[in-house]
Write a protein that holds these residues in place. Sequence first.
Motif, PDB file in Angstrom:
ATOM      1  N   GLY A 184       4.646  36.569  -3.929  1.00  0.00           N
ATOM      2  CA  GLY A 184       5.705  36.956  -4.801  1.00  0.00           C
ATOM      3  C   GLY A 184       5.407  36.711  -6.406  1.00  0.00           C
ATOM      4  O   GLY A 184       6.239  36.446  -7.170  1.00  0.00           O
ATOM      5  N   VAL A 185       4.278  36.566  -6.656  1.00  0.00           N
ATOM      6  CA  VAL A 185       3.805  36.018  -8.198  1.00  0.00           C
ATOM      7  C   VAL A 185       3.691  37.360  -8.841  1.00  0.00           C
ATOM      8  O   VAL A 185       2.732  38.145  -8.660  1.00  0.00           O
ATOM      9  CB  VAL A 185       2.587  35.241  -8.315  1.00  0.00           C
ATOM     10  CG1 VAL A 185       2.606  34.696  -9.838  1.00  0.00           C
ATOM     11  CG2 VAL A 185       2.919  34.155  -7.403  1.00  0.00           C
ATOM     12  N   LEU A 186       4.206  37.547 -10.096  1.00  0.00           N
ATOM     13  CA  LEU A 186       4.158  38.863 -10.900  1.00  0.00           C
ATOM     14  C   LEU A 186       3.480  38.213 -12.059  1.00  0.00           C
ATOM     15  O   LEU A 186       4.127  37.524 -12.971  1.00  0.00           O
ATOM     16  CB  LEU A 186       5.558  39.294 -11.259  1.00  0.00           C
ATOM     17  CG  LEU A 186       5.534  40.813 -12.303  1.00  0.00           C
ATOM     18  CD1 LEU A 186       4.767  41.769 -11.177  1.00  0.00           C
ATOM     19  CD2 LEU A 186       6.848  40.952 -12.620  1.00  0.00           C
ATOM     20  N   PHE A 187       2.332  38.820 -12.182  1.00  0.00           N
ATOM     21  CA  PHE A 187       1.464  38.471 -13.435  1.00  0.00           C
ATOM     22  C   PHE A 187       1.809  39.456 -14.584  1.00  0.00           C
ATOM     23  O   PHE A 187       1.322  40.635 -14.404  1.00  0.00           O
ATOM     24  CB  PHE A 187      -0.029  38.363 -13.164  1.00  0.00           C
ATOM     25  CG  PHE A 187      -0.335  37.272 -12.169  1.00  0.00           C
ATOM     26  CD1 PHE A 187      -0.312  35.859 -12.361  1.00  0.00           C
ATOM     27  CD2 PHE A 187      -0.398  37.690 -10.828  1.00  0.00           C
ATOM     28  CE1 PHE A 187      -0.759  34.748 -11.571  1.00  0.00           C
ATOM     29  CE2 PHE A 187      -0.956  36.840  -9.859  1.00  0.00           C
ATOM     30  CZ  PHE A 187      -0.939  35.325 -10.146  1.00  0.00           C
ATOM     31  N   SER A 188       2.590  39.214 -15.584  1.00  0.00           N
ATOM     32  CA  SER A 188       3.079  40.236 -16.147  1.00  0.00           C
ATOM     33  C   SER A 188       2.593  40.568 -17.761  1.00  0.00           C
ATOM     34  O   SER A 188       2.891  41.041 -18.639  1.00  0.00           O
ATOM     35  CB  SER A 188       4.392  39.877 -16.605  1.00  0.00           C
ATOM     36  OG  SER A 188       4.738  38.630 -17.018  1.00  0.00           O
ATOM     37  N   CYS A 189       1.528  39.615 -18.116  1.00  0.00           N
ATOM     38  CA  CYS A 189       0.701  39.648 -19.269  1.00  0.00           C
ATOM     39  C   CYS A 189       1.799  39.454 -20.377  1.00  0.00           C
ATOM     40  O   CYS A 189       2.487  38.390 -20.557  1.00  0.00           O
ATOM     41  CB  CYS A 189       0.057  40.708 -19.326  1.00  0.00           C
ATOM     42  SG  CYS A 189      -1.477  40.591 -20.602  1.00  0.00           S
ATOM     43  N   ASP A 190       1.757  40.490 -21.568  1.00  0.00           N
ATOM     44  CA  ASP A 190       2.556  40.136 -22.599  1.00  0.00           C
ATOM     45  C   ASP A 190       4.236  40.129 -22.126  1.00  0.00           C
ATOM     46  O   ASP A 190       4.900  39.422 -22.928  1.00  0.00           O
ATOM     47  CB  ASP A 190       2.428  41.113 -23.841  1.00  0.00           C
ATOM     48  CG  ASP A 190       1.145  40.948 -24.338  1.00  0.00           C
ATOM     49  OD1 ASP A 190       0.760  39.892 -24.225  1.00  0.00           O
ATOM     50  OD2 ASP A 190       0.820  41.863 -25.368  1.00  0.00           O
ATOM     51  N   ALA A 191       4.523  41.064 -21.252  1.00  0.00           N
ATOM     52  CA  ALA A 191       6.050  41.012 -21.020  1.00  0.00           C
ATOM     53  C   ALA A 191       6.441  39.498 -20.473  1.00  0.00           C
ATOM     54  O   ALA A 191       5.827  39.067 -19.782  1.00  0.00           O
ATOM     55  CB  ALA A 191       6.326  42.013 -19.799  1.00  0.00           C
ATOM     56  N   PHE A 192       7.710  39.222 -21.283  1.00  0.00           N
ATOM     57  CA  PHE A 192       8.187  37.918 -20.773  1.00  0.00           C
ATOM     58  C   PHE A 192       7.536  36.879 -21.490  1.00  0.00           C
ATOM     59  O   PHE A 192       7.795  35.632 -20.928  1.00  0.00           O
ATOM     60  CB  PHE A 192       8.190  37.683 -19.171  1.00  0.00           C
ATOM     61  CG  PHE A 192       8.772  38.888 -18.513  1.00  0.00           C
ATOM     62  CD1 PHE A 192      10.319  39.487 -18.681  1.00  0.00           C
ATOM     63  CD2 PHE A 192       8.162  39.453 -17.576  1.00  0.00           C
ATOM     64  CE1 PHE A 192      10.745  40.285 -18.094  1.00  0.00           C
ATOM     65  CE2 PHE A 192       8.608  40.590 -16.671  1.00  0.00           C
ATOM     66  CZ  PHE A 192       9.981  41.233 -17.121  1.00  0.00           C
ATOM     67  N   GLY A 193       6.669  37.152 -22.263  1.00  0.00           N
ATOM     68  CA  GLY A 193       5.907  36.192 -23.008  1.00  0.00           C
ATOM     69  C   GLY A 193       6.640  35.466 -24.171  1.00  0.00           C
ATOM     70  O   GLY A 193       7.733  35.895 -24.674  1.00  0.00           O
ATOM     71  N   ALA A 194       6.155  34.400 -24.614  1.00  0.00           N
ATOM     72  CA  ALA A 194       6.736  33.675 -25.878  1.00  0.00           C
ATOM     73  C   ALA A 194       5.688  32.875 -26.552  1.00  0.00           C
ATOM     74  O   ALA A 194       4.737  32.563 -26.019  1.00  0.00           O
ATOM     75  CB  ALA A 194       7.769  32.462 -25.191  1.00  0.00           C
ATOM     76  N   TYR A 195       6.194  32.608 -27.849  1.00  0.00           N
ATOM     77  CA  TYR A 195       5.207  32.047 -28.754  1.00  0.00           C
ATOM     78  C   TYR A 195       5.298  30.400 -28.516  1.00  0.00           C
ATOM     79  O   TYR A 195       6.331  29.957 -27.882  1.00  0.00           O
ATOM     80  CB  TYR A 195       5.845  32.160 -30.066  1.00  0.00           C
ATOM     81  CG  TYR A 195       5.698  33.595 -30.860  1.00  0.00           C
ATOM     82  CD1 TYR A 195       4.585  34.242 -30.807  1.00  0.00           C
ATOM     83  CD2 TYR A 195       6.731  33.990 -31.500  1.00  0.00           C
ATOM     84  CE1 TYR A 195       4.588  35.486 -31.404  1.00  0.00           C
ATOM     85  CE2 TYR A 195       6.588  35.412 -32.197  1.00  0.00           C
ATOM     86  CZ  TYR A 195       5.636  35.939 -31.959  1.00  0.00           C
ATOM     87  OH  TYR A 195       5.510  37.348 -32.555  1.00  0.00           O
ATOM     88  N   GLY A 196       4.479  29.534 -29.084  1.00  0.00           N
ATOM     89  CA  GLY A 196       4.609  28.276 -28.684  1.00  0.00           C
ATOM     90  C   GLY A 196       3.542  27.780 -27.877  1.00  0.00           C
ATOM     91  O   GLY A 196       3.382  28.469 -26.482  1.00  0.00           O
ATOM     92  N   ALA A 197       2.847  26.785 -28.165  1.00  0.00           N
ATOM     93  CA  ALA A 197       1.990  26.174 -27.330  1.00  0.00           C
ATOM     94  C   ALA A 197       2.555  25.461 -25.925  1.00  0.00           C
ATOM     95  O   ALA A 197       3.943  25.002 -26.369  1.00  0.00           O
ATOM     96  CB  ALA A 197       0.742  25.037 -28.033  1.00  0.00           C
TER      97      ALA A 197
END
Length: 394
Positions: free
Chosen positions: A161-174
Motif C-alpha cells: 500500500g505504498v503510493l510513490f506520488s512524486c511531486d504531489a504531496f511534496g514539500a520544500y525543506g531538507a
Amino acid sequence: MSSKTVVDGVYWISVNDRNKKLFEALWPLPNGISYNSYAVVGNDAVALIDAAPEEFLQDYINGVEEVVGDFSKVKYLVMNHLEPDHHGATPYILQKFSHIKVVTSVSASRFIHSLYKVPADRIFAVKDGDTLDLGGRRLRFIYAPWLHWPETMFTYLEGSGVLFSCDAFGAYGALENVFDDEVDLEYYLTEAKRYYANIVAKYGKNVLDALEKVKGMEIKIIAPSHGPIYRSNIGRILELYRKWATPEPDKHRALLVYGSMYGRTKRIAELVAGKLREIGFSVNTFDVSETHPSYILAELLDAYLLFVVYPTYEGGVFPYIHNLLNLLQSKDFGKGRVAAVINAHAWAPTSRQVVDALQKAGFRVLEPAVDAKALPDEKAIASMEKLFEAVKEL
Ligand SMILES: Cc1cc2nc3c(=O)[nH]c(=O)nc-3n(C[C@H](O)[C@H](O)[C@H](O)COP(=O)(O)O)c2cc1C
Ligand SMILES: [Fe+2]
Ligand SMILES: [Fe+2]
C-alpha cells in the motif's frame, strides 16, 4: 546522504540539497530541499522510483549501493516525472549501468528525448493501470497527468500500500528524519502548502481527479519525492490537498498586497486595510517589496478577495506587482476569487493594465478600479467609497 527502510523491502534513498537558494530558480528555499528516491526490492529485480538531480549523481549511486548492495540487481528505473530535479542524473546512470531500463508513461516516452538522450530500446512505456512484477512484489502505474507535467504518474506498490506520488504531496525543506511522525510536521505542512501553491496549484482539477482515482485504494504510506513520507497523517495530507485544490475560499478573508516607494501608496493601503476590517474581513497585508510572491501565493489559497494597491512606475505597473500578476496569470489563481484595484500615480493612471491581468488570471474584478493621485483628490476618494460599497455587497 541517508537511507531508511520505508516498509520491508522498500528503502528511502534521499539526497538533501541544503545549499540551493531557489527551487526552479524561482521559489525560495530557506531550509533546502530533499529529493527522495526509493528502491523496491523484489525476489527477481530491484526497481528504483525516480532518481536525483545531475549534480548529486555520485551521492545517489552511493545511496543505492548502500541499500541494495550493487547496481547489478537494479533492473528498472521508474520515471514518474521527467523534471530534472528527479532525473538530471538518469542519463549518466543509464550509461554506467547498461542493463537498466527506464519505465515511463507513454506520454513521457514521447518527449523524454527532448530532455535526455535515452536510447529507445532502454525505454519501457507503461499504460495507465499496467503492472510490473519484481518477484513477489508488484508495482502498479497510475497515470496522474499534470502533477506536475503532462506525463506524470504515480507508482503504487501492491500489498504494502505504498503510493510513490512524486511531486504531489511534496514539500520544500531538507530532511533529517523522514516520516511525518518523526519531523516537525506543522513546519513541513506549511512548506507543503507553499510548494502546492507554487508548483501544483495551476492543476487543481487534475489534483481532484487524481484524488478520486486513488480513493478506493488502500494507501498505507504516501512517499513523495520531496519532503516527509506520510504514514501517520495520510488522511490529513489528502484532506489538505482536497481543500487547496477546491477553490472554496473563506468569503471573509482578504489578502491586501501593495507596493510603495515613498510611503504614499502605503498610507492608502493602510486605509484600505482599516475599511476592509470595518466591513468584516480578516485581512492579511503584504508589502510586495518585502515578501517573496512564493509566500503570497500560499496565503492567497485561503483568501477570497485580493486587493491590489500600487503606484505607477515608469509609465507601467510597479515591477513587483507586475511580477506577482504574471505569476497569478500563469497559475490561473483567480478562479473563484474576486479582486479590487487602486492605483496611485502622479501623471499616468494604469489601473486598466492591472484589471486586464487580473481578469486573465480568472478573477472577477470589482468596479470601479480606482486611479488616484499620489495624494488622492475628492474624485478619487468618491471612487474608493464606491469600490468599498461593491466590497460590502460580496
Ligand atoms: C521611479 C519612479 C517612477 C515613477 N513613474 C511614474 C510614471 O511613469 N507615471 C506616473 O504617473 N507616476 C510615476 N511615478 C510617481 C508615483 O507613481 C507616485 O508618486 C506614487 O504615489 C508613488 O507612491 P509611493 O509614495 O508609495 O512610492 C513614479 C515615481 C517614481 C519614484
Ligand atoms: Fe516537477
Ligand atoms: Fe519535483
